[in-house]
Design a protein around this motif. Structure first.
Motif, PDB file in Angstrom:
ATOM      1  N   LEU A   1       0.826  -1.208   0.000  1.00 60.96           N
ATOM      2  CA  LEU A   1       0.000   0.000   0.000  1.00 60.96           C
ATOM      3  C   LEU A   1       0.863   1.263   0.000  1.00 60.96           C
ATOM      4  O   LEU A   1       0.573   2.229  -0.711  1.00 60.96           O
ATOM      5  CB  LEU A   1      -0.931   0.006   1.208  1.00 60.96           C
ATOM      6  N   LEU A   2       1.920   1.254   0.797  1.00 63.52           N
ATOM      7  CA  LEU A   2       2.821   2.409   0.810  1.00 63.52           C
ATOM      8  C   LEU A   2       3.481   2.588  -0.559  1.00 63.52           C
ATOM      9  O   LEU A   2       3.644   3.713  -1.045  1.00 63.52           O
ATOM     10  CB  LEU A   2       3.892   2.226   1.889  1.00 63.52           C
ATOM     11  N   ALA A   3       3.871   1.463  -1.181  1.00 62.78           N
ATOM     12  CA  ALA A   3       4.488   1.545  -2.516  1.00 62.78           C
ATOM     13  C   ALA A   3       3.506   2.098  -3.535  1.00 62.78           C
ATOM     14  O   ALA A   3       3.871   2.944  -4.357  1.00 62.78           O
ATOM     15  CB  ALA A   3       4.979   0.162  -2.940  1.00 62.78           C
ATOM     16  N   LEU A   4       2.260   1.655  -3.494  1.00 56.47           N
ATOM     17  CA  LEU A   4       1.262   2.150  -4.442  1.00 56.47           C
ATOM     18  C   LEU A   4       1.002   3.637  -4.238  1.00 56.47           C
ATOM     19  O   LEU A   4       0.815   4.390  -5.200  1.00 56.47           O
ATOM     20  CB  LEU A   4      -0.039   1.351  -4.295  1.00 56.47           C
ATOM     21  N   TYR A   5       0.987   4.080  -2.971  1.00 63.97           N
ATOM     22  CA  TYR A   5       0.804   5.511  -2.714  1.00 63.97           C
ATOM     23  C   TYR A   5       1.969   6.312  -3.286  1.00 63.97           C
ATOM     24  O   TYR A   5       1.775   7.371  -3.898  1.00 63.97           O
ATOM     25  CB  TYR A   5       0.680   5.761  -1.218  1.00 63.97           C
ATOM     26  N   ALA A   6       3.190   5.804  -3.082  1.00 64.74           N
ATOM     27  CA  ALA A   6       4.367   6.514  -3.597  1.00 64.74           C
ATOM     28  C   ALA A   6       4.383   6.514  -5.121  1.00 64.74           C
ATOM     29  O   ALA A   6       4.681   7.537  -5.748  1.00 64.74           O
ATOM     30  CB  ALA A   6       5.643   5.865  -3.049  1.00 64.74           C
ATOM     31  N   LEU A   7       4.048   5.379  -5.733  1.00 67.15           N
ATOM     32  CA  LEU A   7       4.122   5.286  -7.190  1.00 67.15           C
ATOM     33  C   LEU A   7       3.099   6.163  -7.887  1.00 67.15           C
ATOM     34  O   LEU A   7       3.320   6.615  -9.013  1.00 67.15           O
ATOM     35  CB  LEU A   7       3.939   3.824  -7.628  1.00 67.15           C
TER      36      LEU A   7
END
Length: 460
Positions: A291-297
């Protein structure tokens, strides 16, 4: 347990405290706010500047100083920062400093957008040519005759450059600064030292430090919206405004390398949880990281073909372990993982990419883990079965009665029906040859002794 953990984390990252709505104060002793723009300009930089300007307006600050030292950054984040500056109710003074600093690429746009521009000695600005997708520069490529792709890349490059020229020229005209250099900085990646920038009207002040900047800025008039306003900065106290916890978290997770690692940890964690249900920890950690990666991407310049290749690569390597295909799936997965990592970020702006050595390290580590897992899986296939009824094959049993044909035997503390083609005496050691449903086909154990002790309760 899993959903609340990552749900609360995502909510905490996305919460934005309400903006101040109080009218600006008019305290003559209000402090000048100092904001630092350092390193690559990205989503975290925009969030920091936007919130800093809102805080300064709420506190009635007489001015905001942007201390700039940057190699450049993302176009979207830069334009967002400039929109915040243009809409600010507080005069913004851009200062490229201290000595040795630079305002390259995106930093040049911010300097032009600010109400007052200043530089410290031994600093520079310029080189504002946009880097097109795929790493093309602002200059046209030289395709071979009939090379349609080359012509398309050239057209895209010209569009990006012309758009950037128009944008920087509009800022120069708004602030009354050197328009010619603005165009040269974009088209030819021109640069200027602090002294030349002052001489050519690109900046307004040459200041050695913050105190010198405040002294020279005092009394100068700037255009603030539809009105002219004189700056009152002499003898003011400068208060640095540090990034808050939210901005620090945003800065960390939107760093491309961290976003890339979060994506990999998330994928591996969820896949491991899928193949080992009930482990819990890999699922929780993987869900939060993903989820953190998707927010950053979603706030970074991402090529989603790269994301798809990474997901496919991890899935193929896991598929190889689950159903070995002599390395075809594993090798294909490794190739897809490396290719996706290389093209993941659709920009070559400074500070926004995954280092090649990290990609190589991830590829080597993933390859080693894949080979070890494949070796363990292959070795396990050569071992005897240790679960289910098939594990009884070759095991020793003890006859519970005399029989020739159907009888009973004791094996591992259990009583089983047995069938023997040869006469068997009570207490004789037998060897299991075949498991036929609930009947064991046995034969005398030629290696064991003819007689053995019966289990308790079965002795004659």
């Amino acid at each position: 347990m899993f959903l609340p953990a990552w749900g609360l984390m995502a909510l905490a990252l996305l919460l934005v405290p309400p903006a101040h709505t109080a009218a600006p104060a008019t305290d003559a002793a209000a402090d000048v706010v100092l904001l630092d723009i350092q390193g690559g300009i990205g989503p975290a930089s925009h969030d920091y500047v936007r919130r800093g300007l809102a805080r300064a307006a709420a506190d009635g600050a007489p001015a905001v100083i942007l201390r700039i030292d940057t190699p450049g950054g993302l176009d979207a984040a830069t334009r967002d920062i400039n929109r915040a500056i243009l809409a600010s109710d507080v005069p913004v003074i851009a200062w490229v400093g201290p000595a040795g600093a630079r305002a390259a690429s995106a930093g040049t746009y911010i300097v032009y957008a600010s109400h007052l521009a200043a530089m410290a000695p031994a600093t520079s600005l310029g080189a504002a040519t946009p880097i097109a997708l795929g790493g093309a520069s602002g200059r046209d490529p030289e395709p071979d005759a009939g090379d349609e792709r080359g012509r398309d890349d050239g057209a895209m490059s010209r569009k990006a450059v012309n758009d950037a020229v128009a944008y920087l020229r509009s800022l120069a005209e708004l602030r009354g600064r050197n328009v010619d250099f603005a165009e040269a900085a974009v088209r030819d990646a021109a640069t200027l030292t602090a002294t030349r920038a002052l001489e050519q009207g690109v900046v307004d002040i040459l200041a050695t430090d913050i105190d010198d900047l405040l002294r020279q800025a005092d009394g100068r008039e700037v255009q603030l919206g539809d009105r002219r306003q004189a700056l009152s900065t002499a003898s003011r106290t400068v208060v640095p405004l540090a990034p808050d916890w939210r901005n620090r978290v945003l800065s960390v997770i939107t760093e491309p390398t961290i976003a890339y690692l979060l994506l990999l940890v998330g994928l591996y964690g969820l896949l491991f949880e899928g193949y080992s249900p009930g482990a819990i920890v890999p699922g929780v950690v993987g869900g939060i990281c993903l989820l953190l990666a998707l927010y950053a991407l979603q706030v970074l310049p991402v090529n989603y073909a790269g994301v798809a290749l990474i997901v496919l690569g991890v899935a193929l390597m896991v598929g190889e372990i689950a159903s070995p295909s002599f390395g075809v799936l594993g090798i294909g997965g490794l190739v897809a993982l490396v290719a996706g990592s290389v093209v993941l970020f659709d920009t070559e702006d400074p500070g926004f990419g995954v280092p090649g050595r990290l990609i190589a390290g991830i590829a080597v580590a993933s390859g080693l883990v894949f080979m070890v897992a494949l070796w363990l899986a292959a070795r396990s296939r050569t071992r005897p079965v240790v679960t289910g009824v098939d594990e009884l094959l070759g095991e020793r049993a003890i006859a519970l009665d005399d029989f020739h044909g159907r009888g009973h035997v004791a094996i591992r503390g259990e009583t089983w029906q047995a069938d023997s083609a040869t006469p068997v005496r009570r207490g004789q050691r037998l060897r299991v040859l075949v498991v036929d449903g609930l009947v064991l086909r046995v034969a005398p154990d030629a290696v064991a002794a003819e007689e053995s002790t019966l289990p308790e309760g079965d002795k004659p």
